[in-house]
Every structure is written in structure tokens, then in C-alpha cells.
Design a protein around this motif. Structure first.
Motif: not given
Length: 60
Positions: A3-7, A16, A20, A40-44
Motif C-alpha cells: 500500500i502506497i500512501t501519498l500526502d 492523478k 498512480t 495507492i491511496m492519495l490524500r489531498e
């Protein structure tokens, strides 16, 4: 499954998709796994939600 988390700041839908896609490809190669296993989880975060050195980015 990785799991890749990107802030980060908000991105357009096209950016996006590009981001991704590239991250998925790189992670799949690095882990030697199928791309379908990469999450992949994107947090804006808008500039009024992030501070550096005690100052909101919106106030810089």
C-alpha cells in the motif's frame, strides 16, 4: 499487497491517473508482483490544512 500512501496538494484527475499509473508500475517491478496487487491511496491537503514552521502554507 503493498500500500502506497501519498500526502500532497490537490491534483487534477489527469495528473492523478498519471501519478498512480507510474507509481503502480514502479512498485510492481520493485516488489516483483503483479500491478493488480498494488494499492495507492492519495490524500489531498489544501494549503489551509498544512503548516511548515508553524505557518500555514496558505499564509506564506
Amino acid at each position: 499487497m503493498p500500500i502506497i500512501t501519498l500526502d500532497g496538494p490537490p491534483l487534477s484527475l489527469d495528473k492523478k491517473r498519471l501519478l498512480t499509473n507510474e507509481l503502480t508500475s514502479l512498485a510492481a517491478r520493485a516488489y516483483d508482483l503483479p500491478e493488480s496487487t498494488i494499492i495507492i491511496m492519495l490524500r489531498e491537503n489544501t494549503p489551509d490544512q498544512v503548516a511548515v514552521g508553524g505557518i500555514l502554507i496558505a499564509d506564506r
